[in-house]
Design an enzyme around this catalytic site. Sequence first.
Site: not given
Length: 317
Positions: A246-247
């Site tokens: 999610k980065s």
Amino acid sequence: MHDPAPPTPLLSSTRLPNAHGYRGRFAPSPTGPLHMGSLLAALGSWLLARQAGGEWLVRIEDLDPPREVPGASDLQLATLAAFGLEPDQPPVRQSDRHALYRDALDRLLAAGHAFPCSCTRSDLTTQGGIHRQCVATVPRPHPAFRLRVHDAGLTSFEDGLQGEVRQDVASEVGDFVLLRADGYWAYQLAVVVDDAAQGITDVVRGADLLDSTPRQILLQRALDLPTPRYLHLPLVLDADGRKLSKSSAALPVDPADPLPALRLCWALLGQDQAPLRGANSPDALLRCALAHFDGSRLPARLHFHEAATTTGSTDPE
């Protein structure tokens, strides 16, 4: 009351490869290329299966078409091959196994363990999103189906790395979905059915799925299926403590240059890096890794590893 005679398709006729059998698996979802988190789960599960003298399988969990990326599953399989992580049987795809899930749902319905539900998320807002009884006032033409979770207290299991895990599924999760209202099978049902059908004895995966395990154990009990051993590996996090999938740091691993990512995964698994220094190919590195792998060194938690931001991560499963 449990269905007294589970149909044979749910259980593999070769559940154990030998008297003390070990059969593990890696089960990615085709939502994109493999990243560091998925490679960590793949390598960790492969090492534990090989060290036990067992089998290692690959299953593509492609039951959510809106989230899938075309061609991702083939790319994932090609990446595993480039990293030397070859399964002992041809990979299976959940999209080919709908009849097994339907059979399991029919059995749960017949036994009174499952029920149709027309509740929407907004209907459940007043209950904190937790379903304990149907509150929908208008029936859906195509309802979801849920497992009936009784107020039976804590469901617990001993994780091979995280220790004892306990969860009150009734109060913390509620009656959970088995078949979604949009017609797609829920992960919880599919993974339980597939692990039993493939004779999986040991599930090694990322810790983001730790709190799903009590639900899966309840389903196994309702279907009279065996419960495998579980070991949840730590997640690879970015500098802000977010899962790398999610980065912005979530870059895919490079199948054209597998050694750096394999060495990093080895380090993230808490292993001594010295024995691998002379390995100059994936096969040589994996042979060395297997000879020197020490499961007692696996970390239950991971601190941010600076090198991980240049290699990336994704969902372990």
